[in-house]
Design a protein around this motif. Structure first.
Motif, PDB file in Angstrom:
ATOM      1  N   MET A  28       0.863  -1.189   0.000  1.00 63.02           N
ATOM      2  CA  MET A  28       0.000   0.000   0.000  1.00 63.02           C
ATOM      3  C   MET A  28       0.899   1.238   0.000  1.00 63.02           C
ATOM      4  N   LYS A  29       0.478   2.254  -0.732  1.00 62.70           N
ATOM      5  CA  LYS A  29       1.306   3.466  -0.864  1.00 62.70           C
ATOM      6  C   LYS A  29       0.896   4.499   0.173  1.00 62.70           C
ATOM      7  N   LEU A  30       1.826   4.868   1.035  1.00 62.46           N
ATOM      8  CA  LEU A  30       1.549   5.879   2.055  1.00 62.46           C
ATOM      9  C   LEU A  30       2.001   7.231   1.532  1.00 62.46           C
ATOM     10  N   VAL A  31       1.025   8.073   1.239  1.00 68.34           N
ATOM     11  CA  VAL A  31       1.344   9.392   0.682  1.00 68.34           C
ATOM     12  C   VAL A  31       1.980  10.264   1.777  1.00 68.34           C
ATOM     13  N   ASP A  32       3.146  10.786   1.465  1.00 71.08           N
ATOM     14  CA  ASP A  32       3.911  11.615   2.417  1.00 71.08           C
ATOM     15  C   ASP A  32       4.025  10.933   3.787  1.00 71.08           C
ATOM     16  N   VAL A  51       5.385   7.150  -0.586  1.00 69.48           N
ATOM     17  CA  VAL A  51       5.515   7.898  -1.853  1.00 69.48           C
ATOM     18  C   VAL A  51       5.230   9.373  -1.545  1.00 69.48           C
ATOM     19  N   SER A  52       5.800  10.239  -2.372  1.00 70.11           N
ATOM     20  CA  SER A  52       5.520  11.665  -2.160  1.00 70.11           C
ATOM     21  C   SER A  52       4.160  11.985  -2.770  1.00 70.11           C
ATOM     22  N   TYR A  98      -1.421  19.214  -5.006  1.00 74.60           N
ATOM     23  CA  TYR A  98      -2.051  18.441  -3.927  1.00 74.60           C
ATOM     24  C   TYR A  98      -1.693  19.067  -2.587  1.00 74.60           C
ATOM     25  N   ASP A  99      -2.595  18.948  -1.650  1.00 77.64           N
ATOM     26  CA  ASP A  99      -2.371  19.374  -0.269  1.00 77.64           C
ATOM     27  C   ASP A  99      -3.261  18.457   0.562  1.00 77.64           C
ATOM     28  N   ASP A 100      -3.190  18.524   1.889  1.00 78.17           N
ATOM     29  CA  ASP A 100      -3.963  17.540   2.653  1.00 78.17           C
ATOM     30  C   ASP A 100      -4.591  18.166   3.887  1.00 78.17           C
TER      31      ASP A 100
END
Ligand code: NAD
Ligand code: UDP
Length: 385
Positions: free
Chosen positions: A246-250, A321-322, A331-333
Motif C-alpha cells: 500500500m502506498k503511504l502518501v507523504d 511515496v511523495s 495536492y495538499d492535505d
C-alpha cells in the motif's frame, strides 16, 4: 409494514424522494434502507445504476417504490420536473475523489458548485425540502496545524475538533488546487444557507467524515479505469487484492476518523424522517472514536485482510511515496478530522456504533469475495501478454 414513528412519537408518512447521484456509494446504501425498512418512494437519478441494479429488479416487494432515471443532471431539463414532483430532494451528485481536485479543478468546481445551483434554486422556488451532501473537507486544515509542531496547544480540542457553527474553513493558496473541492462545497453550503435565510428554503446539509464500506468507489482495471485513483479504502483494497504494498502518501501521517456506511445511513434516515429537527441545520456525521493515521489504517487493513482471507501478510506491506508523485502538482492535505458530535446528538440522538476493526472486517471480506477472481484473471492475462 409496521407503523414507523419519528423521534417525537408521530407516525412517519410515506414520501417521494428525488435522489440525485442515487447510483453511487452512499446512494446505493440509502436506497437499500429506504426500500427494505420504509414505505418511501425513490426516484434515483444517476449516470450509472450498477450499484443499485439489485434493487431495480421487477420481482421485488418494493418494485413499485423505486425507479431509476439515467441522466447527467447538467444536460437534462426533466430534473426540475422530478424535483417538483417529489417531497424531498437529496443531492449526492459530485466529483468527490481527491485525485481529481488538483488535476481536474474545473470539473470539480462545476460538479460541486455550478451544477448544484439549479437544484438548490428549484427546491427554493418550489418550496421543496432539500438535503444536500457537502463534506467534512469544508473545514480544510485544523487550527492546530498552523502551530509549531511542539506547541502543546495542538493537544487542546479547540485546535483540532471541528464544530459546525464555530470552526473556521482553512484552505491553502489557490495554487494548491486540492482545495477546489472544499471551496466549491463551501460556496454551495453558503448558497443553501442564504436561500434558507432569505427565501425560507427548508434544508439540511450533511458533512460526511470519511464514510466507508462495501461498494465504495471502484477497483482500477476491474470496474473502473486502470489509471484511475479512488479514495484510500479502494486504493488500499486494490493493493491488498493485487498483493502489492500500500502506498503511504507523504508517509501516511494524516489522520482521519472512519465511519461505517451502515451507521451513517442511520443518521441520514433520522434526518429524512425528522424534518422538524433536521431542517435548518448543517450536521457533522462521523465517528470520533475511529481515528487512525493513514499509516495506522494500512496496518489494520493488513491484519484484517490476512484474517478474512487466510493469506499471509506481505513482508513489506507499505511503501512511502511523495504526494507529488502520487497526486501531482497542487495536492495538499487535511491534517486531522475529528467531528464535534454535540449537534447531531442533541437534534437526532444519533451515535455511531461500529469500530474500525469491525467495519474493515465486513468491508474487506466483501472486497475479497467481489474482486479476488477478477483481479487474479487480469493479473494472469497481463503476465501472459
Ligand atoms: P459517489 O461518487 O459514489 O457518488 C456520487 C454519484 O453522483 C455517482 O454515482 C455519480 O455517477 C453521480 N453523479 C455525479 N455527477 C452527476 C451528474 N452530473 N448527473 C448525475 N449523476 C451524477 O460518491 P459518494 O461517496 O456516494 O458521495 C456522495 C456525496 O457525499 C458527494 O456529494 C460527496 O461529495 C459527499 N461526501 C462523501 C463522503 C464519503 O465519505 N463517502 C465524504 C465527504 C463527502
Ligand atoms: N492516501 C494514501 N494512499 C493512497 C490513497 C490515499 O496515503 O493510496 C491518503 C491521502 O493522501 C489522504 C488520506 O489517505 O491523506 C485519505 O484520502 P482519501 O482519498 O480517502 O480522501 P480524503 O480523506 O483526503 O478526502
Amino acid at each position: 409494514m409496521v407503523v414507523r414513528l419519528d423521534l417525537d412519537g408521530n407516525e412517519i408518512k410515506a414520501i417521494k424522494i428525488c435522489m440525485i447521484g442515487g447510483g453511487g456509494f452512499i446512494g446505493s446504501h440509502l436506497c437499500e434502507t429506504l426500500m427494505w425498512e420504509t414505505n418511501h418512494t425513490v426516484l434515483a437519478i444517476d449516470v450509472y445504476s450498477d450499484k443499485i441494479d439489485h434493487l431495480l429488479q421487477e420481482d421485488t416487494p418494493w418494485a413499485n417504490r423505486i425507479s431509476f432515471y439515467q441522466a447527467n443532471i447538467t444536460l437534462d431539463p426533466r430534473v426540475n420536473d422530478f424535483i417538483k414532483d417529489c417531497d424531498l430532494t437529496i443531492n449526492l451528485a459530485a466529483i468527490c475523489t481527491p485525485a481529481d481536485y488538483n488535476t481536474r479543478p474545473l470539473d470539480t468546481i462545476y460538479s460541486n458548485f455550478v451544477d448544484a445551483i439549479p437544484v438548490v434554486k428549484c427546491c427554493s422556488e418550489n418550496k421543496k425540502r432539500l438535503m444536500h451532501f457537502s463534506t467534512c473537507e469544508v473545514y480544510g486544515k485544523t487550527l492546530g496545524s498552523y502551530l509549531p509542531a511542539d506547541d502543546p496547544r495542538r493537544n487542546e480540542p479547540e485546535f483540532y475538533v471541528l464544530k459546525e457553527d464555530d470552526s473556521p474553513c482553512l484552505y491553502g493558496s489557490i495554487e494548491k488546487q486540492r482545495w477546489s473541492y472544499a471551496c466549491a462545497k463551501q460556496l454551495i453550503e453558503r448558497l443553501i444557507y442564504g436561500e434558507g435565510a432569505e427565501n425560507d428554503l427548508k434544508f439540511t446539509v450533511v458533512r460526511p467524515f470519511n464514510w466507508i464500506g462495501p461498494r465504495m468507489d471502484f477497483i482500477p482495471g476491474v470496474d473502473g479505469p486502470s489509471d484511475g485513483v479512488p479514495r484510500v479504502l479502494a486504493c488500499f483494497s486494490t493493493n491488498l487484492l493485487r498483493r502489492e504494498p500500500m502506498k503511504l502518501v507523504d508517509g501516511g501521517k494524516s489522520q482521519r476518523t472512519f465511519l461505517y456506511i451502515k451507521d451513517a445511513i442511520k443518521a441520514v434516515m433520522l434526518m429524512i424522517d425528522n424534518p422538524g429537527r433536521a431542517n435548518g441545520h448543517i450536521f457533522n456525521v462521523g465517528n470520533p472514536t475511529n481515528e487512525a493515521s493513514v499509516k495506522e489504517l494500512a496496518d489494520v487493513m493488513t491484519e484484517v485482510y490476512s484474517k478474512v482471507t487466510g493469506l499471509p501478510k506481505l513482508p513489506q506491506p507499505t511503501v512511502e511515496v511523495s504526494s507529488l508523485e502520487f497526486y501531482g502538482v497542487g495536492y495538499d492535505d487535511s491534517d486531522r478530522r475529528i467531528p464535534d458530535m454535540n449537534l447531531i446528538q442533541k437534534q437526532l440522538g444519533w451515535n455511531p456504533e461500529t469500530s474500525l476493526n469491525d467495519l474493515l472486517e465486513v468491508t474487506l471480506d466483501y472486497q475479497h469475495k467481489t474482486y479476488a477472481d477478477s483481479i487474479a484473471q487480469s493479473m494472469n492475462s497481463s503476465k501472459a501478454a
